[in-house]
Write an enzyme that holds these catalytic residues in place. Structure first.
Site, mmCIF file in Angstrom:
data_model
loop_
_atom_site.group_PDB
_atom_site.id
_atom_site.type_symbol
_atom_site.label_atom_id
_atom_site.label_comp_id
_atom_site.label_asym_id
_atom_site.label_seq_id
_atom_site.Cartn_x
_atom_site.Cartn_y
_atom_site.Cartn_z
ATOM 1 N N THR A 197 58.107 -23.056 -53.340
ATOM 2 C CA THR A 197 57.903 -21.633 -53.586
ATOM 3 C C THR A 197 58.987 -21.111 -54.530
ATOM 4 O OG1 THR A 197 56.856 -21.287 -51.471
ATOM 5 C CG2 THR A 197 58.096 -19.431 -52.321
ATOM 6 N N ARG A 225 45.026 -19.181 -44.164
ATOM 7 C CA ARG A 225 46.398 -18.971 -43.657
ATOM 8 C C ARG A 225 47.243 -18.266 -44.730
ATOM 9 N NH1 ARG A 225 51.682 -20.566 -45.662
ATOM 10 N NH2 ARG A 225 53.083 -20.608 -43.887
ATOM 11 N N GLY A 227 51.274 -17.094 -45.486
ATOM 12 C CA GLY A 227 52.661 -17.246 -45.028
ATOM 13 C C GLY A 227 53.464 -15.969 -45.232
ATOM 14 N N ASP A 228 54.766 -16.129 -45.308
ATOM 15 C CA ASP A 228 55.656 -14.970 -45.429
ATOM 16 C C ASP A 228 55.753 -14.421 -46.846
ATOM 17 O OD1 ASP A 228 56.941 -17.478 -46.036
ATOM 18 O OD2 ASP A 228 58.790 -16.333 -46.304
ATOM 19 N N THR A 248 62.330 -18.457 -48.877
ATOM 20 C CA THR A 248 61.494 -19.661 -48.924
ATOM 21 C C THR A 248 61.717 -20.455 -47.652
ATOM 22 O OG1 THR A 248 61.071 -21.755 -50.032
ATOM 23 C CG2 THR A 248 63.286 -20.841 -50.306
ATOM 24 N N GLY A 249 60.654 -21.001 -47.100
ATOM 25 C CA GLY A 249 60.796 -21.775 -45.870
ATOM 26 C C GLY A 249 59.524 -21.722 -45.056
ATOM 27 N N GLY A 251 56.947 -20.274 -43.282
ATOM 28 C CA GLY A 251 56.527 -18.878 -43.290
ATOM 29 C C GLY A 251 56.287 -18.258 -41.931
HETATM 30 N N1 ASP Z 1 57.297 -19.681 -47.356
HETATM 31 C C1 ASP Z 1 56.143 -20.357 -47.886
HETATM 32 C C2 ASP Z 1 55.009 -20.261 -46.904
HETATM 33 O O1 ASP Z 1 55.217 -20.411 -45.723
HETATM 34 C C3 ASP Z 1 56.385 -21.798 -48.183
HETATM 35 C C4 ASP Z 1 57.626 -22.140 -48.970
HETATM 36 O O2 ASP Z 1 58.585 -21.375 -48.995
HETATM 37 O O3 ASP Z 1 57.629 -23.192 -49.615
HETATM 38 O O4 ASP Z 1 53.882 -20.089 -47.342
#
Ligand code: ASP
Length: 331
Positions: A197, A225, A227-228, A248-249, A251
């Protein structure tokens, strides 16, 4: 008379120099390209060089805008576009595939001046989802649009649309095949290819903050789905009273911990510094919950934080005309 004229000319030169200095003073841009199990032993020298070069190109693109007195929002959008257009990251071209073999993307943008915000989720034809998030922010009454409706809106705003084949890369396709075989949903950085991301946060020379995030989400995700990344307060937040931040992480954890807003709230309501607030949320709260990932952020004074609880995070920042600082691994 001659002396008087000379004094006038000198005063003019000084004023120009001063104006130039003031215009460009104090701007900061900080970015990430995803966090995760990023280990030096698994990285080839070429891959590392390519990632570093792209991160620098993204920083330089935003810097050019901030340097001529441009706004934080514009710098954030242009910086993220560079990373969306690169197959190295999980956003735009090179986004991961969902369970049905589609690239389904999310993005968000926030302006710290007035808390205006825009976000899109589940778009499949928008070349640069961050540009659509900006349109939602500036040219709609809404904050978040999703799927077909978001793309109908995109058509009314002259946003560049592409055939979904544009986003496809063989690496991502192979990752999906592996995930399907194992029947797992994978965070981009759980996989061999640890590209992620993307996000940016900026402080411009007028003292305003902005932040944005763009992603393909998780490989093999199902049921639309989200994410965050497109959730204001989770993946992105910006408020001139505290900071501008992109996350990033994993989500699901970032949404439940309201990561982006929590960091800003600790600063605004409890008087914590940016780094103290980031440590509290990323290194304490998220770790206890089992949520992996990180953030990049900048506050109104130009302090930068790049905090992550994983092995690595693609990251970098640039302050005015100083040399850019770019990092990948923990140290
Ligand atoms: N945060 C993103 C998600 O969960 C994924 C990522 O940060 O790579 O969609």
């Amino acid at each position: 008379m001659k002396h008087f004229l000379l004094a006038l000319v000198m005063a003019g030169v000084c004023a120009m120099a001063q104006a130039h200095e003031t215009d460009n003073k104090g701007y900061v841009l900080v970015i990430h390209g995803g966090a995760g199990t990023i280990l030096k032993k698994n990285m080839s020298a070429e891959k590392e060089a390519a990632i570093r070069a792209k991160l620098e190109e993204a920083l330089r693109t935003g810097q050019a805008i901030l340097d001529r007195g441009g706004e934080a929002v514009e710098a954030v959008v242009a910086t993220i576009k560079v990373m969306e257009n690169s197959p190295l990251f999980n956003a735009g071209k090179g986004a991961v595939f969902n369970h049905e073999g589609q690239n389904e993307m999310d993005a968000s943008l926030m302006d710290g001046r007035d808390l205006n915000a825009g976000a899109v989720a589940g778009v499949t034809h928008v070349k640069n989802p961050i540009t659509l998030a900006r349109e939602v922010m500036t040219n709609s009454k809404h904050v978040m649009l999703s799927g077909k409706g978001a793309e109908e809106f995109a058509h009314t705003r002259d946003i560049e649309m592409v055939d979904p084949a544009y986003f496809r890369t063989e690496k991502r396709w192979n990752q999906l095949q592996k995930a399907l075989k194992k029947d797992t949903v994978l965070l981009d950085h759980d996989q061999e290819q640890k590209f992620g991301t993307v996000g940016a946060a900026a402080l411009d020379s007028h003292g305003n903050l902005a932040a944005g995030t763009s992603t393909g989400g998780m490989t093999n995700k199902r049921w639309n789905r989200i994410g965050d990344s497109p959730v204001i307060g989770a993946g992105t937040y910006a408020d001139n009273n505290s900071c501008a931040l992109s996350a990033t992480g994993h989500g699901e954890f970032f949404i439940r911990a309201a990561v982006a807003h929590s960091v800003c709230a600790l600063m605004e309501y409890k008087g914590l510094t940016l780094q103290q607030a980031a440590d509290e949320i990323i290194m304490n709260k998220l770790v206890k919950m089992g949520g992996e990932g990180g953030i990049i952020a900048v506050d109104g004074k130009g302090n930068v934080s790049m905090t992550f609880n994983t092995e690595g995070m693609y990251r970098g920042y640039i302050k005015g005309h100083e040399k850019p600082v770019i990092g990948i691994y923990k140290e």
